[in-house]
Write a protein that holds these residues in place. Structure first.
Motif, PDB file in Angstrom:
ATOM      1  N   GLU A  22       0.892  -1.168   0.224  1.00 53.64           N
ATOM      2  CA  GLU A  22      -0.267   0.078   0.479  1.00 53.64           C
ATOM      3  C   GLU A  22       1.051   1.246  -0.097  1.00 53.64           C
ATOM      4  OE1 GLU A  22      -3.349  -0.389  -0.681  1.00 53.64           O
ATOM      5  OE2 GLU A  22      -3.028  -2.209  -0.186  1.00 53.64           O
ATOM      6  N   VAL A  23       2.125   0.820   0.168  1.00 55.43           N
ATOM      7  CA  VAL A  23       2.978   2.167  -0.043  1.00 55.43           C
ATOM      8  C   VAL A  23       3.248   2.819  -1.264  1.00 55.43           C
ATOM      9  CG1 VAL A  23       5.361   2.924   0.331  1.00 55.43           C
ATOM     10  CG2 VAL A  23       4.597   1.558   2.607  1.00 55.43           C
ATOM     11  N   CYS A  24       3.458   4.173  -1.885  1.00 52.82           N
ATOM     12  CA  CYS A  24       3.216   4.684  -2.857  1.00 52.82           C
ATOM     13  C   CYS A  24       4.641   5.301  -3.081  1.00 52.82           C
ATOM     14  CB  CYS A  24       2.695   6.001  -2.760  1.00 52.82           C
ATOM     15  SG  CYS A  24       0.542   5.827  -3.143  1.00 52.82           S
ATOM     16  N   ILE A  25       5.199   4.990  -4.706  1.00 50.77           N
ATOM     17  CA  ILE A  25       6.383   5.332  -4.479  1.00 50.77           C
ATOM     18  C   ILE A  25       6.677   6.034  -6.355  1.00 50.77           C
ATOM     19  CG2 ILE A  25       7.848   2.964  -3.684  1.00 50.77           C
ATOM     20  CD1 ILE A  25       8.484   2.449  -6.482  1.00 50.77           C
ATOM     21  N   PRO A  26       7.266   6.792  -6.403  1.00 55.01           N
ATOM     22  CA  PRO A  26       7.025   7.552  -7.644  1.00 55.01           C
ATOM     23  C   PRO A  26       7.422   6.454  -8.984  1.00 55.01           C
ATOM     24  CG  PRO A  26       8.694   8.819  -6.276  1.00 55.01           C
ATOM     25  CD  PRO A  26       8.776   7.147  -5.937  1.00 55.01           C
ATOM     26  N   ARG A  27       6.546   6.786  -9.972  1.00 50.96           N
ATOM     27  CA  ARG A  27       6.240   5.617 -10.813  1.00 50.96           C
ATOM     28  C   ARG A  27       7.277   5.116 -11.460  1.00 50.96           C
ATOM     29  NH1 ARG A  27       1.903   3.213 -13.280  1.00 50.96           N
ATOM     30  NH2 ARG A  27       0.444   4.506 -11.674  1.00 50.96           N
ATOM     31  N   ILE A  28       8.743   6.664 -11.623  1.00 53.22           N
ATOM     32  CA  ILE A  28       9.853   6.439 -12.651  1.00 53.22           C
ATOM     33  C   ILE A  28      10.527   5.280 -11.382  1.00 53.22           C
ATOM     34  CG2 ILE A  28       9.540   8.729 -13.422  1.00 53.22           C
ATOM     35  CD1 ILE A  28      11.697   9.262 -11.462  1.00 53.22           C
ATOM     36  N   LYS A  29      10.267   4.627 -10.551  1.00 47.12           N
ATOM     37  CA  LYS A  29      11.250   3.986 -10.248  1.00 47.12           C
ATOM     38  C   LYS A  29      10.599   2.500 -10.169  1.00 47.12           C
ATOM     39  CE  LYS A  29      13.087   7.228  -6.205  1.00 47.12           C
ATOM     40  NZ  LYS A  29      14.444   6.819  -6.374  1.00 47.12           N
ATOM     41  N   LYS A  30       9.950   2.501 -10.508  1.00 48.23           N
ATOM     42  CA  LYS A  30       8.689   0.956 -11.007  1.00 48.23           C
ATOM     43  C   LYS A  30       9.686   0.543 -11.972  1.00 48.23           C
ATOM     44  CE  LYS A  30       5.917  -2.085 -11.538  1.00 48.23           C
ATOM     45  NZ  LYS A  30       6.994  -3.745 -11.366  1.00 48.23           N
ATOM     46  N   CYS A  31      10.835  -0.937 -11.929  1.00 46.44           N
ATOM     47  CA  CYS A  31      11.577  -1.606 -12.515  1.00 46.44           C
ATOM     48  C   CYS A  31      12.548  -1.088 -12.887  1.00 46.44           C
ATOM     49  CB  CYS A  31      10.546  -2.307 -14.084  1.00 46.44           C
ATOM     50  SG  CYS A  31       9.195  -2.975 -13.741  1.00 46.44           S
ATOM     51  N   ASP A  32      13.543   0.265 -11.925  1.00 45.09           N
ATOM     52  CA  ASP A  32      14.648   0.481 -12.391  1.00 45.09           C
ATOM     53  C   ASP A  32      15.784  -0.186 -11.631  1.00 45.09           C
ATOM     54  OD1 ASP A  32      14.435   0.539  -9.201  1.00 45.09           O
ATOM     55  OD2 ASP A  32      14.865   2.994  -9.563  1.00 45.09           O
ATOM     56  N   GLY A  33      15.945  -1.339 -11.708  1.00 44.90           N
ATOM     57  CA  GLY A  33      16.333  -2.404 -11.093  1.00 44.90           C
ATOM     58  C   GLY A  33      16.670  -1.548  -9.271  1.00 44.90           C
ATOM     59  N   GLN A  34      16.846  -1.054  -8.632  1.00 43.99           N
ATOM     60  CA  GLN A  34      16.631  -0.685  -7.286  1.00 43.99           C
ATOM     61  C   GLN A  34      15.332  -0.896  -6.120  1.00 43.99           C
ATOM     62  OE1 GLN A  34      19.583  -0.452  -5.776  1.00 43.99           O
ATOM     63  NE2 GLN A  34      20.021  -0.521  -7.606  1.00 43.99           N
ATOM     64  N   PRO A  35      14.982  -1.492  -5.362  1.00 44.26           N
ATOM     65  CA  PRO A  35      14.197  -2.130  -5.045  1.00 44.26           C
ATOM     66  C   PRO A  35      13.669  -0.599  -4.136  1.00 44.26           C
ATOM     67  CG  PRO A  35      15.717  -3.542  -3.664  1.00 44.26           C
ATOM     68  CD  PRO A  35      15.998  -2.610  -4.910  1.00 44.26           C
ATOM     69  N   ASP A  36      12.477   0.102  -3.973  1.00 44.68           N
ATOM     70  CA  ASP A  36      11.800   1.017  -3.770  1.00 44.68           C
ATOM     71  C   ASP A  36      10.665   0.708  -2.633  1.00 44.68           C
ATOM     72  OD1 ASP A  36      13.968   3.156  -4.863  1.00 44.68           O
ATOM     73  OD2 ASP A  36      12.955   2.263  -7.063  1.00 44.68           O
ATOM     74  N   CYS A  37      10.127  -0.565  -2.657  1.00 41.10           N
ATOM     75  CA  CYS A  37       8.834  -1.040  -1.784  1.00 41.10           C
ATOM     76  C   CYS A  37       9.650  -1.827  -0.833  1.00 41.10           C
ATOM     77  CB  CYS A  37       7.924  -1.379  -2.659  1.00 41.10           C
ATOM     78  SG  CYS A  37       7.345  -0.483  -3.572  1.00 41.10           S
ATOM     79  N   ALA A  38       9.223  -1.953   0.713  1.00 36.39           N
ATOM     80  CA  ALA A  38       9.939  -2.607   1.300  1.00 36.39           C
ATOM     81  C   ALA A  38       9.436  -4.212   1.511  1.00 36.39           C
ATOM     82  CB  ALA A  38       8.846  -2.073   2.784  1.00 36.39           C
TER      83      ALA A  38
ATOM     84  N   ILE B  24      -8.402 -15.192  -3.989  1.00 33.66           N
ATOM     85  CA  ILE B  24      -7.896 -15.005  -3.189  1.00 33.66           C
ATOM     86  C   ILE B  24      -8.279 -13.229  -3.164  1.00 33.66           C
ATOM     87  CG2 ILE B  24      -5.884 -14.087  -2.992  1.00 33.66           C
ATOM     88  CD1 ILE B  24      -6.000 -16.771  -3.871  1.00 33.66           C
ATOM     89  N   ILE B  25      -8.436 -13.885  -1.208  1.00 32.21           N
ATOM     90  CA  ILE B  25      -8.779 -12.318  -0.824  1.00 32.21           C
ATOM     91  C   ILE B  25      -7.104 -11.153   0.008  1.00 32.21           C
ATOM     92  CG2 ILE B  25      -9.917 -11.352   1.162  1.00 32.21           C
ATOM     93  CD1 ILE B  25     -11.738 -13.533   0.679  1.00 32.21           C
ATOM     94  N   ASN B  26      -7.320 -10.079  -0.343  1.00 28.85           N
ATOM     95  CA  ASN B  26      -6.449  -9.165  -0.374  1.00 28.85           C
ATOM     96  C   ASN B  26      -5.638  -9.153   1.883  1.00 28.85           C
ATOM     97  OD1 ASN B  26      -5.651  -6.777   1.368  1.00 28.85           O
ATOM     98  ND2 ASN B  26      -4.816  -6.729  -0.737  1.00 28.85           N
ATOM     99  N   ASP B  27      -4.505  -9.383   1.375  1.00 27.42           N
ATOM    100  CA  ASP B  27      -4.177 -10.290   2.944  1.00 27.42           C
ATOM    101  C   ASP B  27      -5.055  -9.149   3.844  1.00 27.42           C
ATOM    102  OD1 ASP B  27      -2.644 -12.357   2.023  1.00 27.42           O
ATOM    103  OD2 ASP B  27      -0.858 -10.953   1.778  1.00 27.42           O
ATOM    104  N   THR B  28      -5.150  -7.496   3.796  1.00 23.02           N
ATOM    105  CA  THR B  28      -5.615  -6.479   4.548  1.00 23.02           C
ATOM    106  C   THR B  28      -6.619  -7.400   4.915  1.00 23.02           C
ATOM    107  OG1 THR B  28      -3.784  -5.162   3.152  1.00 23.02           O
ATOM    108  CG2 THR B  28      -5.419  -4.286   4.614  1.00 23.02           C
ATOM    109  N   VAL B  29      -7.691  -6.966   4.366  1.00 17.06           N
ATOM    110  CA  VAL B  29      -8.483  -7.697   4.161  1.00 17.06           C
ATOM    111  C   VAL B  29      -9.032  -9.185   4.286  1.00 17.06           C
ATOM    112  CG1 VAL B  29     -11.346  -8.264   3.372  1.00 17.06           C
ATOM    113  CG2 VAL B  29      -9.942  -6.689   2.046  1.00 17.06           C
ATOM    114  N   CYS B  30      -7.999  -9.808   4.421  1.00 12.93           N
ATOM    115  CA  CYS B  30      -7.989 -10.948   5.353  1.00 12.93           C
ATOM    116  C   CYS B  30      -8.256 -11.074   7.020  1.00 12.93           C
ATOM    117  CB  CYS B  30      -7.111 -11.584   4.697  1.00 12.93           C
ATOM    118  SG  CYS B  30      -7.177 -13.322   5.334  1.00 12.93           S
ATOM    119  N   ASN B  31      -6.675  -9.959   7.178  1.00  9.67           N
ATOM    120  CA  ASN B  31      -6.939 -10.026   8.744  1.00  9.67           C
ATOM    121  C   ASN B  31      -7.484  -9.382   9.188  1.00  9.67           C
ATOM    122  OD1 ASN B  31      -3.800 -10.520  10.034  1.00  9.67           O
ATOM    123  ND2 ASN B  31      -3.966  -8.533  10.048  1.00  9.67           N
TER     124      ASN B  31
END
Length: 724
Positions: free
Chosen positions: A407-423, A639-646
């Motif tokens: 659920e965390v937002c990151i700049p779109r340009i960081k998607k698939c840039d070779g560096q993990p920006d999401c935890a 399949i139910i989302n983990d957040t909803v499931c919890n």
């Protein structure tokens, strides 16, 4: 007869010309490569004109005065099925018995195995006024329609315009292949490659030709079907059913089987085979089709063209009072009657959404932009539940951002840039690049150490690893038998879930389920094998496994195996059901067959997205206080989302668990299904074991979905224990 007008090498065109019902002739045109531009001259009108001229001028001088050619039709032949006239190998000719006696034909070598690299033809003829019936009692051909296939033609020539059907694969006895010609001739072309399978056996006979299929139906309740249903309907046929009821009543029509599929068919315009009702055409395959009339008369028309037929349809009609169409129930706009309790619950129970229109949303529901009410828990769960995506709007990320799976937002340009920006590294999943030696929790590791961020690369028939290791060990997750979609059915078909196993404890009969993962190993739930005051469920000697079982009382073709050892996860917690997984080693290996086959194990990085449809199967209780099922049951769940499931489980879900089902209740696994599979398949690919039936509060209760052991989190332990 053959006429070679031009000699040379390929390209080559085969054209068939059909005269009366008695005479067929082949003309082969061989065109040199140097003159390939001459291909444009070979049009139907030009060739037909030339042939007519030849026949007129040559008949008198060739002793053919008594032969009169009334018409000539041309169509390109299928080059894969054409045989040279001099090639007498695997060529057969049969005449139907006039008395209607059935003749049994089979592929060469049946059932031991058909010859490889063969090109067989069966020329079939019947009396005038009759049509040919072909009922296949066995059909087991390699499941590769490019190299191994059987084609039935509605003529004695293999022209593409007269194909009735083209099939390959293995069909169960519950879904046999049966076809009819529209005339008194037919051709079976059987093509094989380098791999031999048992082949086919077919009953050949003649039946009287339908003189008409139009009907007027005047009773208040009845049914009607496509011609010869459940066999394939014949080509070149038109039928009309006129339903008439008293003037104060209206007509409801429901199709319980609807399959009019054809290669090249536009399912929007239905320009080939179709059912037409009130000037609207319907075709393809539909899980549900229901309609109501505007008056006391309704016409249903059916049309099939010259090529490719299918199972057809089974329809039921009934008269109803428009003032009270569904006594005690809710009346859908399409005529279906459903329980009032199913209205405004967020699910399209009518099939046309009429049960979800004009609803007043309750406090625990979200009001979609299109007017539908959906559970508030479905907001921002990465699934388009509303249908217009309004439940996924305003979820914290703007158009310049990309949302991580956590659920965390990151700049779109960081998607698939070779560096993990999401935890959770999800921004580097589903990317086209392959990196060597740099692996994360969201990349698939090949055997050579390279990592690919391609989502779910294993067994997708594409080589994503340079060493091809992602496509190794992929003899799993397939259903050897070909199955039809069963509308509204909960009983599984024979061999539909070939990895499903029934576990019997002592004399108690069915106790738990399990899944086949290899010839020697089954996977189930740890809570099935705990020692209690009443019995020692942990003792392997007390268990027997039943593979290939369909009905609990039908042991035909079932393989019974004892259990050599039971290994439960060392971290299994009987209070929380965490790590609820067990492995069963069999005393004797299984023999894989049409109804016994392993399911694929997902890689640790395999993603089963929320909202994905999967299937849970088993012989568990048919209701919370019901009885065990006698026949294997199946249920489609999401399949139910983990957040909803919890949230709905009040924090009881661990990382080794996942939720699947419906928050509205009604569909779920139940007691006795424990240990069985939650099977998922994407885009027609192999089936993977997503989860193991573990626990839940009651069965199919509202806001109490089923809880499953998450196979991706337990995959490494399975590998260590079994080597798989």
């Amino acid at each position: 007869m053959w006429s070679q007008l031009l000699f040379g090498s390929f390209p080559m065109i085969y054209i068939s010309c059909e005269g009366s019902t008695v005479a067929y002739c082949w003309i082969r045109f061989l065109i040199p490569n140097a003159n390939s531009s001459a291909l444009s001259l070979f049009t139907e009108s030009q060739i037909t004109g030339s042939l007519r001229g030849i026949t007129r001028s040559s008949a008198g001088s060739s002793g053919l005065e008594n032969i009169r050619i009334t018409s000539i039709s041309l169509s390109p032949a299928d080059p894969r099925t054409v045989k040279e006239p001099t090639d007498k190998s695997c060529a057969f000719s049969y005449y139907a018995d006039p008395s209607g006696k059935k003749i049994i034909l089979s592929s060469p070598g049946f059932p031991s195995g058909y010859p490889t690299n063969a090109r067989c033809q069966y020329l079939l003829r019947a009396e005038r006024g009759s049509v040919i019936s072909l009922a296949f009692t066995t059909f087991n051909i390699r499941d590769n329609c490019q190299d191994d296939f059987l084609t039935v033609f509605n003529s004695l020539s293999s022209d593409r315009g007269n194909i009735i059907t083209e099939q390959c694969g293995n069909r169960p006895p519950t879904n046999p292949l049966a076809v009819f010609s529209s005339g008194n001739v037919a051709l079976i072309a059987f093509i094989t490659s380098s791999i031999s399978y048992p082949g086919f056996q077919v009953v050949f006979s003649q039946v009287p030709k339908l003189t008409g299929c139009d009907q007027t139906l005047t009773s208040d309740l009845g049914n009607f079907t496509s011609p010869y249903y459940p066999s394939f309907y014949p080509p070149n046929i038109d039928c009309k059913w006129t339903i008439q009821v008293p003037s104060h009543l209206r007509i409801r029509v429901q199709f319980y089987m609807f399959r009019l599929k054809e290669p090249g068919m536009n399912h929007d315009t239905c320009n080939k085979d179709y059912v037409e009702i009130a000037s609207v055409k319907y075709c393809g395959e539909r899980s549900f089709l229901g309609l109501i009339s505007s008056g006391p008369t309704l016409e249903v028309k059916f049309h099939s063209d010259a090529s490719f037929t299918d199972k057809g349809f089974l329809a039921e009609y009934s008269a109803y009072d428009p003032q009270n169409p569904c006594p005690g129930q809710f009346a859908c706009s399409n005529g279906l009657c459903i329980s009032v309790s199913l209205t405004c619950d967020g699910w399209n129970d009518c099939g046309d959404l009429s049960d979800e229109r004009n609803c007043v949303c309750s406090s625990d529901q979200f009001h979609c932009d299109n007017g539908l009410c959906k559970p508030r828990l479905w907001l921002c769960d990465h699934s388009n539940d509303c249908g217009d995506n309004s439940d996924e709007k305003q979820c914290g990320c703007n158009s310049e951002q990309w949302k991580c799976n956590n659920e965390v937002c990151i700049p779109r340009i960081k998607k698939c840039d070779g560096q993990p920006d999401c935890a959770d590294f999800s921004d580097e999943a589903d990317c086209a690049n392959v990196t060597v030696g740099v692996c994360t929790d969201f990349t698939y590791q090949c055997k050579n150490g390279a990592c690919t961020s391609q989502v779910n690369p294993e067994c997708d028939q594409k080589r994503d690893c340079e060493d091809g290791s992602d496509e190794e060990s992929c003899n799993c997750g397939v259903r050897p038998y070909k199955h039809n979609r069963i509308v509204g059915g909960t009983d599984a078909d024979v061999g539909e879930w070939p990895w499903q196993v029934s576990l019997h404890f002592g004399r108690q009969g069915h106790t738990c389920g399990a899944s086949i993962i290899s010839k020697h190993w089954l996977v189930s739930a740890a809570h099935c094998f705990q020692r209690t005051r009443e019995a020692n469920y942990a003792d392997a000697r007390n268990w027997n496994t039943y593979s290939g079982l369909h009905g609990q009382r039908d042991m035909q073709n079932v393989q019974v195996r004892g259990v050599k050892s039971i290994t439960t996860h060392p971290l299994y917690n009987h209070n929380t059901f965490d790590y609820d997984i067990a492995l069963l080693e069999l005393k004797e290996p299984l023999v894989f067959s049409n109804i016994i086959h392993p399911i694929c194990l997902p890689a640790r990085t395999h993603i089963f997205p929320s909202g994905m449809s999967c299937w849970v199967t088993g012989w568990g209780l048919l209701g919370e206080n019901g009885q065990l099922a006698r026949m294997l049951q199946k249920a489609e769940v999401k399949i139910i989302n983990d957040t909803v499931c919890n949230s709905v489980t009040r924090g009881q879900v661990t990382p080794r668990m996942l939720c699947s089902g419906y928050l509205t209740g009604g569909v779920d696994a139940c007691q006795g299904d424990s240990g069985g599979p939650l099977a998922c398949s994407q885009n027609g690919g192999p089936w993977f074991l997503c989860g193991i039936v573990s626990w839940g509060e009651g069965c199919a209760r509202k806001n109490n979905p089923g809880i499953y052991s998450r196979m991706t989190e337990l995959r490494e332990w399975v590998k260590i224990q079994t080597g798989l």
